[in-house]
Write a protein that holds these residues in place. Structure first.
Motif, PDB file in Angstrom:
ATOM      1  N   GLN A 260       1.837  52.945  47.901  1.00 12.21           N
ATOM      2  CA  GLN A 260       1.920  52.322  49.268  1.00 12.21           C
ATOM      3  C   GLN A 260       0.552  52.242  49.679  1.00 12.21           C
TER       4      GLN A 260
ATOM      5  N   LYS B 165      -2.393  51.774  48.183  1.00  7.17           N
ATOM      6  CA  LYS B 165      -2.931  50.779  47.356  1.00  7.17           C
ATOM      7  C   LYS B 165      -2.334  49.299  47.897  1.00  7.17           C
ATOM      8  N   ASP B 166      -1.017  49.468  47.967  1.00  2.81           N
ATOM      9  CA  ASP B 166      -0.221  48.057  48.534  1.00  2.81           C
ATOM     10  C   ASP B 166      -0.849  47.668  49.899  1.00  2.81           C
ATOM     11  N   ASP B 167      -1.067  48.548  50.780  1.00  9.62           N
ATOM     12  CA  ASP B 167      -1.440  48.272  52.178  1.00  9.62           C
ATOM     13  C   ASP B 167      -2.937  47.813  51.834  1.00  9.62           C
ATOM     14  N   GLU B 168      -3.781  48.510  51.235  1.00 10.31           N
ATOM     15  CA  GLU B 168      -5.107  48.121  50.830  1.00 10.31           C
ATOM     16  C   GLU B 168      -5.305  46.627  50.443  1.00 10.31           C
ATOM     17  N   ILE B 169      -4.431  46.259  49.688  1.00 10.64           N
ATOM     18  CA  ILE B 169      -4.442  45.049  49.197  1.00 10.64           C
ATOM     19  C   ILE B 169      -4.064  43.924  50.268  1.00 10.64           C
ATOM     20  N   GLU B 170      -2.810  44.265  51.017  1.00 11.27           N
ATOM     21  CA  GLU B 170      -2.689  43.410  51.981  1.00 11.27           C
ATOM     22  C   GLU B 170      -3.838  43.329  53.159  1.00 11.27           C
ATOM     23  N   ARG B 171      -4.443  44.444  53.490  1.00 14.72           N
ATOM     24  CA  ARG B 171      -5.632  44.297  54.347  1.00 14.72           C
ATOM     25  C   ARG B 171      -6.799  43.341  53.662  1.00 14.72           C
TER      26      ARG B 171
ATOM     27  N   LYS C 246      -6.464  40.957  51.598  1.00 18.45           N
ATOM     28  CA  LYS C 246      -6.042  39.621  51.591  1.00 18.45           C
ATOM     29  C   LYS C 246      -6.071  38.984  52.955  1.00 18.45           C
ATOM     30  N   SER C 247      -5.782  39.802  54.128  1.00 19.67           N
ATOM     31  CA  SER C 247      -5.709  39.351  55.368  1.00 19.67           C
ATOM     32  C   SER C 247      -7.354  39.051  55.862  1.00 19.67           C
ATOM     33  N   GLU C 248      -7.955  40.007  55.313  1.00 22.26           N
ATOM     34  CA  GLU C 248      -9.775  39.819  55.304  1.00 22.26           C
ATOM     35  C   GLU C 248     -10.035  38.658  54.862  1.00 22.26           C
TER      36      GLU C 248
ATOM     37  N   ASP D 184      -8.261  35.946  54.109  1.00 21.34           N
ATOM     38  CA  ASP D 184      -7.816  34.725  55.022  1.00 21.34           C
ATOM     39  C   ASP D 184      -8.624  34.373  56.144  1.00 21.34           C
TER      40      ASP D 184
END
Length: 145
Positions: A101, A103-109, A111-113, A115
């Motif tokens: 979880q 690592k998934d949160d870090e990936i999403e963060r 991706k947002s960065e 974008d």
């Protein structure tokens, strides 16, 4: 989940193991924990977050509850001698889920960065000249081939 706290707990566990006299040196401890001296040193310094499969060796060898490493509950720090293998594996699975979880949160963060960076670049007055024009040129050249 705060990875710096987890890295600190792991570093403390390893330092306590070395200080206990149960292990002659880092070499012996690293062998017992199925890792290299280099990795062990990085864990001791808190510079590297270990792979989740290695944490199993840490918990098993030093009789540390996986839940304590992740959540820091002092009452669950040490595994009782009679601790069942099933309970330890259950905690280990929960720990792996938490790591996934994270690592998934870090990936999403990230991706947002990315974008946000794309948006800021596309609004730059230099975007057309530096980015868009060369891309158009490359596309034209690729279409000619």
């Amino acid at each position: 989940m705060e990875t710096n706290l987890i890295k600190k707990r792991i570093a403390d566990i390893l330092q306590n193991a070395l200080n206990s006299g149960d292990y002659k040196n880092k070499t012996e401890l690293s062998e017992k924990l199925n890792t290299t001296i280099t990795s062990l040193t990085k864990y001791l310094n808190g510079t590297t977050f270990p792979q989740s499969d290695w944490l199993y060796y840490l918990c098993k060898e030093l009789k540390i509850a996986p839940n304590w490493i992740i959540f820091g509950d002092e009452e669950e720090k040490k595994l009782p001698e009679e601790e069942s293998k099933e309970k330890m594996m259950s905690q280990f699975i929960e720990m792996q889920k938490s790591l996934i979880q994270y690592k998934d949160d870090e990936i999403e963060r990230l991706k947002s960065e990315i974008d946000n960076l794309k948006k800021s670049i596309s609004t730059s007055p230099y975007y057309e000249r530096i980015v868009a024009e060369p891309i158009k040129q490359l596309t034209k050249e690729d279409n000619k081939k």
